[in-house]
Design a protein around this motif. Structure first.
Motif, PDB file in Angstrom:
ATOM      1  N   ASP A 187      56.517  46.598 -14.515  1.00 38.81           N
ATOM      2  CA  ASP A 187      56.155  46.182 -15.917  1.00 38.81           C
ATOM      3  C   ASP A 187      57.215  45.574 -16.581  1.00 38.81           C
ATOM      4  OD1 ASP A 187      53.784  47.582 -15.074  1.00 38.81           O
ATOM      5  OD2 ASP A 187      54.277  49.160 -16.116  1.00 38.81           O
ATOM      6  N   GLY A 188      58.723  45.928 -16.403  1.00 39.88           N
ATOM      7  CA  GLY A 188      59.721  45.272 -16.976  1.00 39.88           C
ATOM      8  C   GLY A 188      60.239  43.872 -16.700  1.00 39.88           C
ATOM      9  N   LEU A 189      59.452  43.318 -15.384  1.00 42.19           N
ATOM     10  CA  LEU A 189      59.557  41.833 -15.125  1.00 42.19           C
ATOM     11  C   LEU A 189      59.051  40.754 -16.118  1.00 42.19           C
ATOM     12  CD1 LEU A 189      59.247  42.600 -11.180  1.00 42.19           C
ATOM     13  CD2 LEU A 189      61.308  42.475 -12.334  1.00 42.19           C
ATOM     14  N   LEU A 190      60.001  40.276 -16.891  1.00 43.53           N
ATOM     15  CA  LEU A 190      59.246  39.261 -17.715  1.00 43.53           C
ATOM     16  C   LEU A 190      59.131  37.906 -16.889  1.00 43.53           C
ATOM     17  CD1 LEU A 190      61.692  39.607 -20.681  1.00 43.53           C
ATOM     18  CD2 LEU A 190      59.359  40.612 -20.301  1.00 43.53           C
ATOM     19  N   PRO A 191      58.153  37.049 -17.445  1.00 45.65           N
ATOM     20  CA  PRO A 191      57.781  36.049 -16.885  1.00 45.65           C
ATOM     21  C   PRO A 191      59.041  34.905 -16.565  1.00 45.65           C
ATOM     22  CG  PRO A 191      55.992  36.393 -18.401  1.00 45.65           C
ATOM     23  CD  PRO A 191      57.291  37.279 -18.486  1.00 45.65           C
ATOM     24  N   VAL A 192      59.211  34.201 -15.516  1.00 45.70           N
ATOM     25  CA  VAL A 192      60.262  33.504 -15.279  1.00 45.70           C
ATOM     26  C   VAL A 192      60.145  32.150 -16.087  1.00 45.70           C
ATOM     27  CG1 VAL A 192      61.305  31.561 -13.468  1.00 45.70           C
ATOM     28  CG2 VAL A 192      60.363  33.850 -12.759  1.00 45.70           C
ATOM     29  N   GLY A 193      61.201  31.643 -16.748  1.00 43.02           N
ATOM     30  CA  GLY A 193      61.274  30.762 -17.796  1.00 43.02           C
ATOM     31  C   GLY A 193      61.240  31.310 -19.343  1.00 43.02           C
ATOM     32  N   GLN A 194      60.946  32.622 -19.474  1.00 46.68           N
ATOM     33  CA  GLN A 194      60.688  33.054 -20.809  1.00 46.68           C
ATOM     34  C   GLN A 194      62.146  33.200 -21.542  1.00 46.68           C
ATOM     35  OE1 GLN A 194      58.312  36.548 -21.165  1.00 46.68           O
ATOM     36  NE2 GLN A 194      59.037  37.282 -23.183  1.00 46.68           N
ATOM     37  N   LEU A 195      62.266  32.846 -22.839  1.00 45.69           N
ATOM     38  CA  LEU A 195      63.426  33.227 -23.600  1.00 45.69           C
ATOM     39  C   LEU A 195      63.639  34.409 -24.225  1.00 45.69           C
ATOM     40  CD1 LEU A 195      63.519  29.527 -25.222  1.00 45.69           C
ATOM     41  CD2 LEU A 195      65.114  30.264 -23.495  1.00 45.69           C
TER      42      LEU A 195
END
Length: 296
Positions: free
Chosen positions: A160-168
């Motif tokens: 759940d703590g994995l943000l989408p790749v490329g997110q600022l």
């Protein structure tokens, strides 16, 4: 040697407390019925009852660290210096450190299936492609992000703590009032003696001491200690430039437009050093900043 009882006096624990005859005592297991009783017997601990305690599998290791891993990723910041703000309620002057986030972006993920743990790889700043190695440049191009000057990863609790790749990740990722842990390298002092590096008191200025007033003195024990210098002995050497973590720093102010985060107190390292900030593990996990702002 410890005293022994004769076989005629051997008494074994029995349900009714009777003494086992000699013929049966020879075939039974001998139990010592005397000895020195400990003054401090071990106390029962509920933490030793769990059958999961001695498991050494990767899944068991992740389970043991579940309560100490933040559910959210951290961010990479640059230390810009120190300043002070005044508390409007009490009027007290509070010293704080200014941290700036510069184009912090998610680069990649680390998962249990592939790497054995959950983590988010973050990058900050910008670097010219000509100054990046081919392997690292291929890593950036595969993820579809621009080359970053600083790359670090932050452990998280689960997927759940994995943000989408490329997110600022901007400064408003942290909100005022929460606590963070700051990791950075201390100032490098170069080669230093034992008095400056470890706080030794030095030697006498008289009584036959010549030219060795700030020196170490004897470095190792005598024959009883092995006639050698033990590993880890405090000696002169390089001082500073070691990673240090300052825990429980309160976020005093957040400037999302300029990417500034002001934390209470000091942070290790000189101006311009890289600081990794993440939710404090010894404080309650903060709520989502977006939900917190909407509730206000």
């Amino acid at each position: 040697m410890p005293p022994r009882l004769s076989r005629r006096l051997v008494q074994l624990p029995f349900s009714n407390g009777a003494v086992i005859p000699q013929s049966h005592a020879q075939s039974a297991v001998f139990v010592r019925a005397f000895g020195i009783r400990s003054l401090n017997p071990p106390k029962h601990s509920k933490f030793n009852d769990s059958p999961e305690l001695l498991k050494s599998s990767p899944a068991a290791a992740l389970e043991r660290k579940a309560n100490t891993l933040p559910p959210r990723t951290g961010a990479i910041a640059i230390k810009k210096g120190m300043t002070a703000i005044f508390d409007p309620e009490t009027g007290k002057r509070i010293s704080c450190t200014v941290l700036q986030l510069d184009r912090v972006q998610v680069i990649a993920h680390k998962t249990v299936d592939v790497h054995g743990y959950y983590a988010v790889q973050m990058g900050a700043g910008w670097k010219h492609p000509n100054n990046v190695t081919k392997s690292l440049l291929g890593h950036f191009s595969e993820q579809g992000v621009s080359p970053k000057r600083h790359v670090y990863e932050f452990r998280v609790k689960d997927e759940d703590g994995l943000l989408p790749v490329g997110q600022l990740v901007n400064a408003d990722w942290f909100h005022e009032g929460q606590y963070v842990d700051a990791r950075s390298n201390t100032k490098g002092k170069g080669f230093a003696g034992v008095m400056k590096r470890h706080g030794f008191g030095g030697q006498d200025r008289s009584h036959g001491v010549s030219l060795t007033h700030r020196s170490l003195g004897s470095a190792g024990p005598s024959q009883g200690g092995g006639s050698r210098v033990y590993p880890g002995k405090k000696m002169a050497g390089n001082m500073g430039n070691e990673q240090n973590t300052v825990q429980n720093l309160k976020v005093l102010k957040v400037d999302a437009e300029n990417g500034l985060v002001l934390v209470n107190g000091s942070v290790s390292g000189p101006k311009g050093c890289v600081v990794r900030i993440q939710d404090a593990i010894k404080k309650p996990w903060p709520v989502n900043p977006e939900s917190a702002q909407s509730s206000k």
